[in-house]
Scaffold this active site. Structure first.
Site, PDB file in Angstrom:
ATOM      1  N   LYS A  95     -52.576  20.943 -24.283  1.00  0.00           N
ATOM      2  CA  LYS A  95     -52.181  20.103 -22.958  1.00  0.00           C
ATOM      3  C   LYS A  95     -51.501  19.056 -23.655  1.00  0.00           C
ATOM      4  CE  LYS A  95     -53.465  17.741 -18.591  1.00  0.00           C
ATOM      5  NZ  LYS A  95     -52.234  16.744 -18.853  1.00  0.00           N
ATOM      6  N   GLU A 123     -55.075  15.586 -26.014  1.00  0.00           N
ATOM      7  CA  GLU A 123     -55.331  15.442 -24.604  1.00  0.00           C
ATOM      8  C   GLU A 123     -56.540  16.614 -23.992  1.00  0.00           C
ATOM      9  OE1 GLU A 123     -53.206  14.419 -20.449  1.00  0.00           O
ATOM     10  OE2 GLU A 123     -51.935  14.802 -22.339  1.00  0.00           O
ATOM     11  N   PHE A 146     -49.895  19.654  18.827  1.00  0.00           N
ATOM     12  CA  PHE A 146     -49.300  19.348  17.376  1.00  0.00           C
ATOM     13  C   PHE A 146     -50.377  18.268  16.566  1.00  0.00           C
ATOM     14  CE2 PHE A 146     -45.421  21.151  18.350  1.00  0.00           C
ATOM     15  CZ  PHE A 146     -44.727  21.383  17.142  1.00  0.00           C
ATOM     16  N   ASP A 194     -30.587  24.371  13.507  1.00  0.00           N
ATOM     17  CA  ASP A 194     -31.452  24.908  14.668  1.00  0.00           C
ATOM     18  C   ASP A 194     -30.254  25.524  15.561  1.00  0.00           C
ATOM     19  OD1 ASP A 194     -32.838  26.266  15.956  1.00  0.00           O
ATOM     20  OD2 ASP A 194     -34.239  24.574  16.361  1.00  0.00           O
ATOM     21  N   ASP A 234     -29.792  27.088  18.673  1.00  0.00           N
ATOM     22  CA  ASP A 234     -30.916  27.423  19.973  1.00  0.00           C
ATOM     23  C   ASP A 234     -30.257  27.966  20.987  1.00  0.00           C
ATOM     24  OD1 ASP A 234     -32.898  27.587  21.470  1.00  0.00           O
ATOM     25  OD2 ASP A 234     -33.390  25.514  21.819  1.00  0.00           O
ATOM     26  N   GLY A 243     -38.703  33.284  14.238  1.00  0.00           N
ATOM     27  CA  GLY A 243     -39.737  33.855  15.108  1.00  0.00           C
ATOM     28  C   GLY A 243     -39.780  33.506  16.662  1.00  0.00           C
ATOM     29  N   ASP A 272     -28.923  22.250  17.249  1.00  0.00           N
ATOM     30  CA  ASP A 272     -30.103  21.107  16.995  1.00  0.00           C
ATOM     31  C   ASP A 272     -29.822  20.398  15.663  1.00  0.00           C
ATOM     32  OD1 ASP A 272     -32.243  19.389  16.985  1.00  0.00           O
ATOM     33  OD2 ASP A 272     -33.527  20.925  17.754  1.00  0.00           O
ATOM     34  N   ARG A 308     -45.868  32.190  14.431  1.00  0.00           N
ATOM     35  CA  ARG A 308     -45.404  31.510  15.578  1.00  0.00           C
ATOM     36  C   ARG A 308     -46.715  31.805  16.477  1.00  0.00           C
ATOM     37  NH1 ARG A 308     -40.620  29.017  15.449  1.00  0.00           N
ATOM     38  NH2 ARG A 308     -41.674  27.784  16.674  1.00  0.00           N
ATOM     39  N   ARG A 356     -46.753  32.768  19.485  1.00  0.00           N
ATOM     40  CA  ARG A 356     -45.614  33.425  20.504  1.00  0.00           C
ATOM     41  C   ARG A 356     -46.268  34.991  20.723  1.00  0.00           C
ATOM     42  NH1 ARG A 356     -40.486  31.260  21.871  1.00  0.00           N
ATOM     43  NH2 ARG A 356     -40.188  29.071  20.637  1.00  0.00           N
TER      44      ARG A 356
END
Length: 630
Positions: free
Chosen positions: A56, A192, A402, A468, A470, A504, A558, A575, A577
């Protein structure tokens, strides 16, 4: 192993420029920075066969990239420090390769062949020609990604490209087995410690448990929070230290030894502009008499014998400033049992039969198995960056929420980084850097992982740009596909290479990896103006308007993922979903025929692993480009 009694050698001066080199092979592009594999601190050297044990070193971890006729050096956080290591890079540029990406440590050796951190710091200021480099891994060679190969094969390839003579760039040798004996020898020689690595392990850009470190003495980074005056002049008597624990900066004691006169005055000059009236830590009154407080921005490497019950250091000694690490990323490093640290994920999953996805009867145990399988390819993306979790303790069809902070329920495997808020205070944000942390979140009911566009090493600088795309209700995936290629072409015209990521969900992310240099206001402004320009040039198909009423029949660009504190779903995150889809990076070639954004599901772990290791998909996320002018 490298000798501990090698005499210093004579040097020839090198100009501080990036040297060009003879074209010994067909040139390949200069490899980009990629996340480094990190070692876990353990209490003993792992026993048994199958481990390589190396010295190390006491220096700066550097990733050296060679290609296109030049060489560059990157710190562990991705900073380009090429100018600081110009003589070293002049030697690297002469390696007889088309291109290479080498992992190693920059050091300065004393007369007994020992590396010394303070000597390295002094050399960076005045004599960079004294700096050596010990190479211990090879990530890329002549355009080929080697990270999927076992370590023993990577090291064989590394030895083949390094100079045979005793030069500035040296091979870090190893022994297999007998690690405890090696550690004892190193400690008695004043070195070390030992780094132990699984001989058949892949290179994973995170803390995977296949690299372990055992130290001869305790040492780590601390934040300088103030100083106490000296009665002998304008220098200070001691530095006051802090460390982040559970996302808060706490007092860790004082250090008053290890400074020479030059360093005393240098530190005084650096600290003076950072002075403030109020402390950022709570310390005992007896410790703070006459204290002068500074903004917690400087990081010092400190050696010490142990930590008291109160959390302060015994017999600390200053080793030097760590300019390669931000104060926010300084957390207390604790030794783990070696046998536990080497296991992929010692996290028990309760209620494995609980159905998380009712429409397909997918259980919590199956979700945990998916994350355990893909941890090695997910952590280089999601690890060491602030994250928000989507937790669904009773399953995706019931209440989900969240979470970005933690009051302590997650334990030590899920870490916290203090981030300054708009009001000037700071809040602890969650982050993970191990498979254990990832699985701990799943055990606590997490389905989705969303992350900042910056790493904890410097949360103020973006390492990616995300658009994004969308689609409005009623638009099919063909419209999304066309939009993604449109954005790819626009970004390529202004100098940014990108890759698409299936979310996803409904849409696609177009992602451009960045060197972490641009601050958030600049990144947000760039993304906003580009989104507006696209919407104005093709208003029938695109909009950058936030009100949903203005998005009818169009794709919303987005751009808001590109601002401080905003998050985007992480690659390989499941996800919440129907049918348990996952977010997955794909190639632009695949984008031509992929059927939907939810193409991959948690049952596809083996395929996702195979794809991530393939040559066609190698190199995603490497930050080799900067935000261009728009």
């Amino acid at each position: 192993m490298p000798s501990t009694s090698a005499p210093p050698r004579s040097r020839t001066s090198s100009k501080p420029v990036l040297a060009r080199r003879p074209r010994v092979k067909a040139q390949s592009p200069l490899p980009a920075f990629r996340p480094l594999q990190l070692a876990t601190l353990v209490d003993t050297v792992p026993s048994g066969s199958g481990w390589f044990h190396e010295m190390k070193y006491d220096g700066y971890r550097l990733l050296v990239a060679v290609g296109d006729g030049e060489a560059r050096a990157y710190t562990r956080s991705g900073l380009d420090w090429s100018a600081k290591f110009a003589p070293l890079l002049a030697a690297a540029a002469k390696l007889k390769v088309g291109s290479a990406l080498i992992d190693g440590e920059a050091v300065v050796l004393d007369g007994n062949g020992r590396s010394n951190f303070q000597s390295l710091q002094n050399a960076l200021k005045s004599s960079p020609d004294a700096i050596d480099y010990y190479a211990f891994d090879l990530l890329e060679l002549d355009g080929a990604d080697l990270t999927a190969l076992p370590l023993r094969e990577r090291k064989k390839k590394l030895t083949a490209i390094l100079p045979k003579k005793d030069t500035r760039i040296r091979y870090s040798d190893h022994i297999e087995g007998s690690g405890e004996k090696l550690l004892a020898g190193f400690c008695s020689a004043g070195l070390e410690g030992v780094i132990s690595k699984k001989a058949d392990g892949r290179y994973v850009g995170s803390r995977s448990g296949s690299w372990l470190k055992t130290k001869c003495i305790k040492r780590q980074e601390f934040v300088i929070v103030g100083w106490t005056p000296s009665d002998k002049g304008r220098s200070f008597r001691s530095l006051m230290l802090g460390v982040h624990e559970k996302g808060e900066l706490r007092y860790a004691g004082k250090v008053g030894t290890g400074f020479d006169t030059t360093e005393l005055f240098r530190l005084q000059d650096i600290m003076q502009p950072l002075e403030q009236k109020t402390p950022t830590v709570t310390a005992p009154r007896s410790e703070t008499r006459g204290a002068r407080w500074i903004k917690p921005q400087l990081v010092a490497e400190i050696a010490f014998t142990e930590m008291t019950r109160e959390g302060t250091l015994r017999h600390p000694s200053y080793l030097g400033l760590r300019e390669d690490k931000k104060a926010e990323a300084v957390v207390l490093e604790k030794e783990a049992p070696a046998d536990e640290a080497a296991r992929p994920s010692p996290v028990p999953i309760s209620n494995r039969d609980r159905v998380i996805y009712p429409e397909s009867n997918i259980t919590k145990g199956q979700l945990a198995d998916y994350y355990a399988a893909i941890a090695e390819i997910m952590l280089p993306w999601a690890g060491s960056r602030p994250i928000s979790l989507v937790r669904c303790p009773q399953g995706r069809a019931k209440k989900c929420f969240f979470q970005k902070h933690d009051a302590g329920a997650f334990g030590d495997a899920v870490r916290q980084v203090a981030i300054q808020e708009k009001d000037g205070g700071s809040e602890p944000y969650l982050y993970i850097d191990t498979a254990e942390g990832l699985l701990t979140c799943v055990q606590m009911g997490t389905i989705e992982f969303h992350g900042w566009g910056a790493r904890i090493e410097d949360v103020e600088k973006a390492d990616r740009l995300v658009f994004d795309l969308d689609p409005d209700e009623g638009l099919d995936f063909e419209a999304v596909r066309s939009a993604a290629f449109h954005f790819r072409d626009i970004l390529k015209q202004i100098g940014l290479e990108t890759f698409p990521m299936l979310t996803g969900g409904k849409g696609v992310h177009v992602v451009a990896p960045l060197k972490p240099r641009a601050q958030w206001p600049e990144v947000k402004d760039f993304a906003h103006r580009l989104a507006q320009a696209v919407a104005q040039s093709d208003p029938d198909n695109f909009t950058a308007a936030l009100p949903k009423a203005q998005r009818k029949g169009r794709i919303f660009v987005d751009y808001l993922r590109n601002q401080r504190g905003a998050t985007a779903v992480m690659p390989y995150s499941a996800r919440a979903r129907e049918q348990a889809p996952v977010a997955a990076p794909i190639s632009w070639k695949e984008m031509e025929t992929i059927d939907k954004p939810s193409h991959f599901q948690i049952g596809d772990a083996k395929e996702l692993l195979k794809r991530a290791r393939s040559k066609a998909l190698a190199g995603w996320g490497r930050a080799d480009q900067e935000l261009p002018d728009l």
